[in-house]
Structure formats: structure tokens, C-alpha cells
Design a protein around this motif. Structure first.
Motif, mmCIF file in Angstrom:
data_model
loop_
_atom_site.group_PDB
_atom_site.id
_atom_site.type_symbol
_atom_site.label_atom_id
_atom_site.label_comp_id
_atom_site.label_asym_id
_atom_site.label_seq_id
_atom_site.Cartn_x
_atom_site.Cartn_y
_atom_site.Cartn_z
ATOM 1 N N PHE A 415 -7.520 -4.441 -4.377
ATOM 2 C CA PHE A 415 -6.252 -4.982 -3.964
ATOM 3 C C PHE A 415 -5.687 -6.515 -4.820
ATOM 4 C CE2 PHE A 415 -7.747 -2.719 -0.299
ATOM 5 C CZ PHE A 415 -6.754 -1.581 -0.200
ATOM 6 N N THR A 416 -4.415 -6.277 -5.128
ATOM 7 C CA THR A 416 -4.196 -7.595 -5.990
ATOM 8 C C THR A 416 -2.715 -8.036 -5.409
ATOM 9 O OG1 THR A 416 -5.286 -6.693 -7.810
ATOM 10 C CG2 THR A 416 -3.765 -8.591 -8.127
ATOM 11 N N PHE A 417 -2.337 -9.112 -5.095
ATOM 12 C CA PHE A 417 -1.061 -9.555 -4.923
ATOM 13 C C PHE A 417 -0.345 -9.611 -5.925
ATOM 14 C CE2 PHE A 417 2.124 -12.538 -4.052
ATOM 15 C CZ PHE A 417 2.701 -12.449 -2.957
ATOM 16 N N THR A 427 10.946 -18.825 -1.052
ATOM 17 C CA THR A 427 9.559 -18.192 -0.588
ATOM 18 C C THR A 427 9.429 -17.136 -1.576
ATOM 19 O OG1 THR A 427 10.178 -18.615 1.800
ATOM 20 C CG2 THR A 427 8.542 -16.883 1.306
ATOM 21 N N ILE A 428 8.068 -16.842 -2.056
ATOM 22 C CA ILE A 428 7.639 -16.082 -3.175
ATOM 23 C C ILE A 428 7.617 -14.416 -2.258
ATOM 24 C CG2 ILE A 428 5.524 -15.048 -4.291
ATOM 25 C CD1 ILE A 428 4.836 -18.013 -4.490
ATOM 26 N N HIS A 429 8.260 -13.684 -3.006
ATOM 27 C CA HIS A 429 8.515 -12.438 -2.769
ATOM 28 C C HIS A 429 7.172 -11.514 -3.370
ATOM 29 C CE1 HIS A 429 10.044 -8.183 -2.346
ATOM 30 N NE2 HIS A 429 10.422 -8.677 -1.045
ATOM 31 N N GLY A 430 6.401 -10.739 -2.613
ATOM 32 C CA GLY A 430 5.656 -10.072 -3.161
ATOM 33 C C GLY A 430 4.677 -9.311 -2.049
ATOM 34 N N ARG A 431 3.633 -8.703 -2.411
ATOM 35 C CA ARG A 431 2.718 -7.878 -1.530
ATOM 36 C C ARG A 431 1.321 -7.597 -2.200
ATOM 37 N NH1 ARG A 431 2.978 -2.159 -1.680
ATOM 38 N NH2 ARG A 431 4.365 -1.400 -3.343
ATOM 39 N N LEU A 432 0.571 -7.220 -1.141
ATOM 40 C CA LEU A 432 -0.879 -6.569 -1.763
ATOM 41 C C LEU A 432 -0.672 -5.256 -2.288
ATOM 42 C CD1 LEU A 432 -3.202 -8.418 0.586
ATOM 43 C CD2 LEU A 432 -3.371 -8.803 -1.922
ATOM 44 N N ILE A 433 -1.127 -5.006 -3.283
ATOM 45 C CA ILE A 433 -0.995 -3.400 -3.960
ATOM 46 C C ILE A 433 -2.378 -2.932 -4.351
ATOM 47 C CG2 ILE A 433 1.408 -3.754 -4.545
ATOM 48 C CD1 ILE A 433 0.405 -3.846 -7.439
ATOM 49 N N ALA A 434 -2.710 -1.611 -3.990
ATOM 50 C CA ALA A 434 -3.681 -0.943 -4.530
ATOM 51 C C ALA A 434 -3.894 -1.063 -6.202
ATOM 52 C CB ALA A 434 -4.005 0.299 -3.854
ATOM 53 N N ASN A 435 -5.099 -0.861 -6.509
ATOM 54 C CA ASN A 435 -5.210 -0.738 -7.980
ATOM 55 C C ASN A 435 -6.119 0.651 -8.603
ATOM 56 O OD1 ASN A 435 -3.909 -3.343 -8.959
ATOM 57 N ND2 ASN A 435 -5.844 -4.616 -8.163
ATOM 58 N N ASN A 436 -5.804 1.395 -7.867
ATOM 59 C CA ASN A 436 -6.440 2.915 -8.061
ATOM 60 C C ASN A 436 -8.052 2.790 -8.331
ATOM 61 O OD1 ASN A 436 -3.896 4.211 -8.271
ATOM 62 N ND2 ASN A 436 -3.771 3.479 -10.420
ATOM 63 N N ILE A 437 -8.675 1.916 -7.413
ATOM 64 C CA ILE A 437 -9.848 1.656 -7.440
ATOM 65 C C ILE A 437 -10.523 2.146 -5.971
ATOM 66 C CG2 ILE A 437 -11.857 0.101 -7.468
ATOM 67 C CD1 ILE A 437 -10.636 0.490 -10.217
ATOM 68 N N PHE A 452 -9.439 6.973 5.857
ATOM 69 C CA PHE A 452 -8.234 6.273 5.275
ATOM 70 C C PHE A 452 -7.356 7.496 4.255
ATOM 71 C CE2 PHE A 452 -11.280 2.995 4.983
ATOM 72 C CZ PHE A 452 -10.644 1.864 5.568
ATOM 73 N N PRO A 453 -6.254 7.551 4.285
ATOM 74 C CA PRO A 453 -5.247 8.418 3.491
ATOM 75 C C PRO A 453 -5.773 8.738 2.465
ATOM 76 C CG PRO A 453 -4.116 7.076 5.035
ATOM 77 C CD PRO A 453 -5.213 6.478 4.874
ATOM 78 N N GLN A 454 -5.583 9.917 1.711
ATOM 79 C CA GLN A 454 -5.906 10.318 0.467
ATOM 80 C C GLN A 454 -5.514 9.194 -0.602
ATOM 81 O OE1 GLN A 454 -5.463 14.408 -0.487
ATOM 82 N NE2 GLN A 454 -6.378 14.062 -2.385
ATOM 83 N N ASN A 455 -4.208 8.737 -0.506
ATOM 84 C CA ASN A 455 -3.448 7.936 -1.534
ATOM 85 C C ASN A 455 -3.813 6.412 -1.060
ATOM 86 O OD1 ASN A 455 -1.792 8.129 0.897
ATOM 87 N ND2 ASN A 455 0.046 8.215 -0.066
ATOM 88 N N PHE A 456 -4.685 6.104 -0.021
ATOM 89 C CA PHE A 456 -4.803 4.845 0.318
ATOM 90 C C PHE A 456 -4.736 3.857 -0.942
ATOM 91 C CE2 PHE A 456 -6.927 0.891 2.378
ATOM 92 C CZ PHE A 456 -6.073 0.630 3.204
ATOM 93 N N PHE A 457 -5.852 4.064 -1.804
ATOM 94 C CA PHE A 457 -6.206 3.152 -2.764
ATOM 95 C C PHE A 457 -5.599 3.520 -4.029
ATOM 96 C CE2 PHE A 457 -9.892 3.816 -0.072
ATOM 97 C CZ PHE A 457 -10.193 2.409 0.250
ATOM 98 N N GLU A 458 -4.295 4.340 -4.150
ATOM 99 C CA GLU A 458 -3.441 4.447 -5.057
ATOM 100 C C GLU A 458 -2.454 3.480 -5.355
ATOM 101 O OE1 GLU A 458 -1.952 8.399 -5.096
ATOM 102 O OE2 GLU A 458 -3.802 9.593 -4.824
ATOM 103 N N LYS A 459 -2.204 3.324 -6.773
ATOM 104 C CA LYS A 459 -1.316 2.318 -6.995
ATOM 105 C C LYS A 459 0.184 2.759 -6.671
ATOM 106 C CE LYS A 459 -0.723 -1.439 -10.420
ATOM 107 N NZ LYS A 459 -0.951 -2.052 -11.740
ATOM 108 N N ALA A 460 0.880 2.079 -5.795
ATOM 109 C CA ALA A 460 2.052 2.359 -5.384
ATOM 110 C C ALA A 460 3.358 2.190 -6.320
ATOM 111 C CB ALA A 460 2.468 1.666 -4.225
#
Length: 460
Positions: A415-417, A427-437, A452-460
Motif C-alpha cells: 500500500f502507498t499513500f 490539509t493534504i487530500h489523499g489515501r492509501l491505495i493498493a499496488n496490485n501486490i 480478504f476480498p478478491q480485489n483487496f490488493f488491486e489498485k483502485a
């Protein structure tokens, strides 16, 4: 004449709150004549108090804290009355109470900064000489109106703090780490090391237990990533929390430790006690600094070695900053799964080189390949924190350590911010996202009962 005296008195008595103190005093490192008069006025009262206690052979250490305060208030009230009669001054009830409170703070407490220590929204206090007191509040630094009277007033406070911690400070020993009664960590530097007067830095630690929900509410982490971290702790993965100075490493380690199963035996090892574990079976170990003679020091490394003989389920080291890193890695590799620590590093990738350096500080000439093998076998996860320019502390990366086919190791971000901009209030706008790992340790999480759901680690 009396009006002038009353004006001086009002300035003295308002100092405790810090609200009415002028900001116009130049930061020259020297006191003004006006401030010296205020300091001398208070010194006379405190000196008279000391004489009263000595004449009456009163040992404050033999009384409970509540009784001491009542006793000193009574003495101070009588001393102030005598001082006012002698100098033909007047004082109303509010001014008298403020002066008594200030004298009690200087005798029993922390002088002018007592109100800052009571403010839970302040996390750091920085005293840059007697006339420049700054704080970190809500992640941002700002100057306060609070001042000490002069350099001697500040030095009196420093000596009081140091003596309470059983330490000593002077020109031969001008740097000291100490701790306040409330657990706050104190670092002090005085001349000749400091060229512009005494400097005191106080790191406060919140008394309230910080729950995962609070980090989510503050925007430090998203609910899915917090759920993932809970699974990693429950599955007894070995975790390193990394980040720069004041990036929230210890706070996050406190939160992660709350996920440890209550029946497990946890041993915490810290240079200065900061962790607040709520489990019942916790053994807390703390380092001991060397005495004035340079003897009787107990280091983090000593405690890590000792902990291995105490049948721990998990070992939590507040911070690895030296040769204890080698002992920690060996503990992780010899059945103490679920151990955690923090380490200073600028990125998850830097953690590897930082660990290599710390391991070499243990004094053994180990080849780089051997050290990296230890790291790859021991550490599963790196959680990297950062202090952002908007004052907020956030998790920036959640990364897995992997061994490559060539025998090297690599750090892969799960995951990366992702920063997308700023809100209207900067205020900085952003979120932690998955990286397909998909982490290689995912089967460990499944064995611990987490799915975990099947798409839990998929990049949104």
C-alpha cells in the motif's frame, strides 16, 4: 509609586497563564531590568519559604503530596502578607492566588511551562533560552508568550528536573536525557556545547490510550489498511515501524500492540518508557543510563539478551538504534514471532541499509550477504510513517520484505499513500491505495482466520 508597583505585580501574577505576557521582548539571551525585578520579588518569597521550612525542621518528603501543597500554600500566604506590609504594596485576592500558584509551580512543578504540560493538545515543548518558548500543537510549531525571567531562572528549573531524575549537569557534563514525573522525555543542552544559552526539549506522551479508530478518524490510515495490519499482528508477523524523527512511530507501535492476543507474554524494552500496552501479561524493561562515574549502565542490547531468557511470546523494542538490532533479528529468527520495533529511516527501502549499519555496530565483522539473509528471514513487514507539511502524521507505505531469486532482498510496497491535492483548509487530500501486490505471507493471515476480498490488493 504604589500604582507602578501594582503594575509590576500584575505582570508577575499573570505570567503563570502566559496570556498577558508581551511578545515584544527581544530574544537576546539577556533579561531586562523589569524581568529581573519580577524574578527577585519571587526569589525573596521562595527564599523566605525555604527559611521557614528549615527553621521549623519540616521535611517535605515525609508528607503526602496533597498535604505538602496545603502546607506550602499556608506558608506562602503568610510570607506574601509580610512582604507586602514591608514594601507597602497591595494585592487583590486573584493576584495573590496567582502568585502562590506560580511559587508552587516553581517549587513542586515545572515553573512557567506548567500550563503547557497540562495542555494535552501540545506534543512538544522547545525552550530556546529563557525568552523563547515554542510548542508543537496539532502537528505545527508555534511560539508562545510564556517566558522564564532570566537565564538563572531557567537554569534553576533545569537543575530541578535533572536532580529529580538522579542525573547531573554542568560544564563538564552539558548534555542530559531525563524524564518528568508524568513520563515526558526531556533532553537538555547547556553551554559550552550550546553557544546561545540553555536549551530544553520536552517530548510529551499522551495519557489517553490511542485506539485504531482514532487513527482512522485523523486520516492517518484507512479502515482496510488498519484491518490488514490487525491481521498481520494477529498472525504474528515480525513488523518494523519506520519513519523520520517525530513521524508518529511510537504512537503507531502503541496502536498495533493493542492487537496482540491478551493471553500472550509480552516483554517491552525501551530507552525511555513510552509504550502503553493494555494486556495483563506484560513485562516492562527500561534502560539505565551510566552514573556520573560512568558505571552501572544497562543498554537496550543488554535488555534484549535478558528478555530471551524470560520466555517471551513477543518482544517489543521501543527503538533499535544500535547493536541491539542484531539481537532483535536473531530473536525474530529463533521462534519469537510477532515481535515489533521501530527504526529511524527515510523510506521503507532505507530500512534495509539502516539495519545493516546497526547490525555492524554490534561489533561483529559480518558479511553483507549474511546480514541480509538475517533480515529476509526475520522481518515480514515494514510500516513507514511520515510527518506531512500540513502537520498530520500518516502511514505512507506498507511494504513487504522479499528474497529475490539471486539471493538479494527487495522491499515491495503493498500500500502507498497517494496524495491528490489540498483541501480548502490546506490539509493534504489523499489515501492509501493498493499496488496490485499480493503479499507472500497471505497464507499466514488465512491461518490466523482473516480473509480478504478478491480485489483487496488491486489498485483502485
Amino acid at each position: 509609586m504604589n500604582d507602578d508597583r501594582d503594575e509590576v505585580n500584575r505582570s508577575i501574577y499573570s505570567r503563570n497563564s502566559g496570556k498577558n505576557v508581551t511578545e515584544n521582548t527581544k530574544l537576546t539571551g539577556k533579561s531586562t531590568g523589569h524581568e529581573d525585578k519580577q524574578y527577585e520579588f519571587q526569589k525573596r518569597i521562595l527564599m523566605a519559604l525555604s527559611n521557614e521550612l528549615r527553621v521549623n525542621k519540616i521535611d517535605l518528603l515525609t508528607y503526602p503530596k496533597e498535604k505538602i501543597r496545603q502546607m506550602l500554600e499556608s506558608y506562602l500566604d503568610r510570607i506574601i502578607t509580610n512582604e507586602l506590609n514591608t514594601s507597602f504594596q497591595t494585592m487583590n485576592r486573584g493576584e495573590r492566588k496567582a502568585l502562590i500558584d506560580q511559587c508552587l509551580d516553581d517549587t513542586l512543578g515545572n515553573g512557567p511551562i506548567e500550563s503547557l504540560l497540562r495542555d494535552d493538545s501540545i506534543t512538544e515543548i522547545m525552550i530556546n533560552g529563557p525568552f523563547d518558548v515554542r510548542v508543537e500543537q496539532h502537528g505545527l510549531q508555534k511560539k508562545t508568550a510564556i517566558k522564564f525571567y532570566n537565564e538563572q531562572h531557567l537554569m534553576n528549573y533545569i537543575e530541578r528536573v535533572v536532580s529529580r531524575s538522579g542525573r547531573h549537569i554542568d560544564e563538564a557534563n552539558p548534555m542530559v536525557d531525563a524524564r518528568l514525573e508524568n513520563g515526558s522525555r526531556v533532553h537538555i543542552v547547556i553551554p559550552p556545547v550550546s553557544l546561545n544559552g540553555p536549551h530544553v526539549t520536552i517530548r510529551k506522551f499522551t495519557k489517553a490510550i490511542l485506539h485504531p479508530e482514532k487513527l482512522i478518524e485523523n486520516g492517518s490510515v484507512t479502515p482496510p489498511v488498519m484491518h490488514f495490519l490487525e491481521a498481520c499482528v494477529q498472525a504474528q508477523l515480525n513488523i518494523i515501524v519506520s519513519g523520520g524523527t517525530n513521524s508518529g512511530k511510537t504512537t503507531l507501535l502503541n496502536v498495533l500492540s493493542a492487537f496482540v492476543q491478551p493471553e500472550q507474554r509480552i516483554i517491552t524494552i525501551e530507552d525511555s518508557a513510552e509504550l502503553q500496552l493494555q494486556q495483563e501479561h506484560v513485562v516492562k524493561l527500561e534502560c539505565r543510563h551510566a552514573s556520573i562515574e560512568g558505571k552501572n549502565e544497562i543498554t537496550t542490547r543488554d535488555l534484549v539478551r535478558t528478555s530471551l531468557r524470560m520466555n517471551p511470546t513477543r518482544i517489543i523494542v521501543g527503538e533499535c538504534r544500535g547493536g541491539e538490532a542484531l539481537d532483535m533479528l536473531q530473536a525474530m529468527n529463533t521462534g519469537h514471532d510477532g515481535s515489533m520495533t521501530t527504526i529511524h529511516a527515510n523510506s521503507p527501502q532505507d530500512v534495509i541499509s539502516r539495519l545493516e549499519t546497526l547490525v555492524l555496530m554490534a561489533g561483529y565483522e559480518l558479511p553483507t550477504r549474511a546480514i541480509r539473509d538475517q533480515i529476509a528471514s526475520a522481518v515480514h513487514l515494514i510500516v513507514h510513517t511520515a510527518h506531512f507539511i500540513d502537520g498530520k502524521r500518516r502511514i505512507q507505505n506498507v511494504s513487504e520484505i522479499r528474497r529475490t531469486g539471486s539471493g538479494n532482498i527487495e522491499v515491495v510496497d503493498i500500500f502507498t499513500f497517494d496524495q491528490t491535492g489540498f483541501t480548502a483548509n490546506n490539509t493534504i487530500h489523499g489515501r492509501l491505495i493498493a499496488n496490485n501486490i499480493i503479499p507472500r505471507f497471505l497464507p499466514n493471515l488465512h491461518k490466523a482466520g482473516f480473509t480478504f476480498p478478491q480485489n483487496f490488493f488491486e489498485k483502485a
